[in-house]
Design a protein around this motif. Structure first.
Motif, PDB file in Angstrom:
ATOM      1  N   GLY A 171       0.822  -1.216   0.000  1.00  0.00           N
ATOM      2  CA  GLY A 171       0.000   0.000   0.000  1.00  0.00           C
ATOM      3  C   GLY A 171       0.850   1.256   0.000  1.00  0.00           C
ATOM      4  O   GLY A 171       1.936   1.303  -0.592  1.00  0.00           O
ATOM      5  N   VAL A 172       0.369   2.279   0.688  1.00  0.00           N
ATOM      6  CA  VAL A 172       1.008   3.590   0.687  1.00  0.00           C
ATOM      7  C   VAL A 172       2.315   3.557   1.478  1.00  0.00           C
ATOM      8  O   VAL A 172       2.391   2.968   2.559  1.00  0.00           O
ATOM      9  N   ILE A 173       3.357   4.195   0.932  1.00  0.00           N
ATOM     10  CA  ILE A 173       4.656   4.290   1.607  1.00  0.00           C
ATOM     11  C   ILE A 173       4.942   5.763   1.860  1.00  0.00           C
ATOM     12  O   ILE A 173       5.036   6.558   0.920  1.00  0.00           O
ATOM     13  N   SER A 174       5.083   6.117   3.115  1.00  0.00           N
ATOM     14  CA  SER A 174       5.367   7.505   3.486  1.00  0.00           C
ATOM     15  C   SER A 174       6.724   7.597   4.163  1.00  0.00           C
ATOM     16  O   SER A 174       7.331   6.578   4.515  1.00  0.00           O
ATOM     17  N   VAL A 175       7.193   8.816   4.351  1.00  0.00           N
ATOM     18  CA  VAL A 175       8.489   9.047   4.981  1.00  0.00           C
ATOM     19  C   VAL A 175       8.502   8.463   6.391  1.00  0.00           C
ATOM     20  O   VAL A 175       7.552   8.628   7.155  1.00  0.00           O
ATOM     21  N   GLY A 176       9.597   7.751   6.719  1.00  0.00           N
ATOM     22  CA  GLY A 176       9.729   7.141   8.035  1.00  0.00           C
ATOM     23  C   GLY A 176       9.343   5.681   8.087  1.00  0.00           C
ATOM     24  O   GLY A 176       9.570   5.018   9.108  1.00  0.00           O
TER      25      GLY A 176
END
Length: 304
Positions: free
Chosen positions: A32-37
């Motif tokens: 799914g979604v990959i965000s910073v951190g």
């Protein structure tokens, strides 16, 4: 001519191995979604190829070369949060606490005894949103003073504030005034013929369009003056404090370093001069175990 050149190049790559449709880099985790951190795991898929002959590479844009990632990789201090594993017949690259510099591009390269295969470059689809910056385009120093804490405006004049933030996708912006319930959904806030009632703290919020929880805000205090502003009351004082004073401090430090270096050199020169004078005044006597006074006369020649 150009299609023929491309055909020859493709045939050459196919003969030597070149880019292979079978070798690819995919995201194993998270789904799914990959965000910073986030923690990201990349997997190299190479059907029919021994993964012991494969390795991950990342392109370094400053050095303009591909860096190998493995247990014996160079430049390990730059990528301390990278880990390569070859367990259970899989080739994985784990990236801890990913940020923009880790997005890629990556590739998987397999070197066989008589073939060479490489995946297409892969970039992690990372979602990010940097801090908010507020500018006052009407100020002569807006190119140097970013996000001033206070903006002073003469009553009856107009003021324009621009809000911006670097993001993977164009963020949504909204302005809000402290103590008020109105929300202005725009990156630019302009107040015409400002009055005392318009004074207060204004906050701009940038919201990522894909992740509403990924948002950053910054506030600025707008003061309305009824008397003409002096030359140091339009933000120039902030410029002096932010730029000129540190520059003056650096000059003082530089002057102190140069002064210390000159003193050390002068002291060293004086010591060498004193030693030369002492040696010149003290002759070396033949068969003498120690220096003799310069006043003693002797006809024995000096030992050269």
């Amino acid at each position: 001519m150009r299609p023929l050149l491309f055909s020859l190049l493709g045939a050459l790559l196919a003969a030597q191995g070149g880019w292979s449709d079978g070798v690819e880099v995919v995201v194993q985790e998270p789904g799914g979604v990959i965000s910073v951190g986030a923690d990201v795991t990349l997997q190299c898929l190479a059907p029919g190829i021994d993964l012991q002959q494969c390795k991950f590479q990342k392109y370094h844009k400053w050095m303009k070369l591909w860096l190998d990632f493995d247990t014996t990789t160079s430049f390990r201090c730059w990528f301390y949060n990278f880990n390569v594993s070859r367990a259970a017949g899989e080739l994985l690259l784990e990236v801890k606490n990913v940020y923009r510099g880790h997005a890629g591009p990556y590739r998987c390269v397999c070197n066989g005894s008589d073939s060479y295969s490489s995946s297409h470059t892969f970039t992690i689809p990372l979602l990010y949103l940097d801090d908010v910056t507020i500018l006052e385009p009407g100020s002569r120093f807006h190119h140097y003073m970013r996000s001033p804490p206070t903006i002073r405006v003469m009553k009856g004049k107009s003021v324009e504030l621009q809000c911006s933030a670097t993001a993977s996708h164009t963020p949504r912006y909204q302005w809000k005034k402290e103590g008020s319930d109105w929300i202005y959904p725009n990156a630019t806030l302009r107040i015409e013929e400002i009055s005392a009632e318009d004074a207060g703290t204004y906050t701009c919020t940038a919201i990522h369009p894909s992740i509403s929880s990924l948002a950053h805000s910054r506030s600025v205090l707008v003061q309305v003056d009824t008397e003409p502003l002096g030359p140091l009351q339009r933000g120039e004082l902030n410029l002096l404090l932010a730029v000129i004073l540190p520059a003056v401090a650096m000059l003082f430090v530089l002057a102190a370093v140069v002064s210390c270096a000159c003193r050390a050199r002068r002291s060293k020169w004086k010591k060498m001069q004193q030693l030369d004078d002492e040696v010149a005044k003290t002759p070396i006597w033949k068969c003498a175990s120690a220096r003799s006074p310069a006043t003693v006369s002797d006809s024995v020649p000096l030992v050269m």
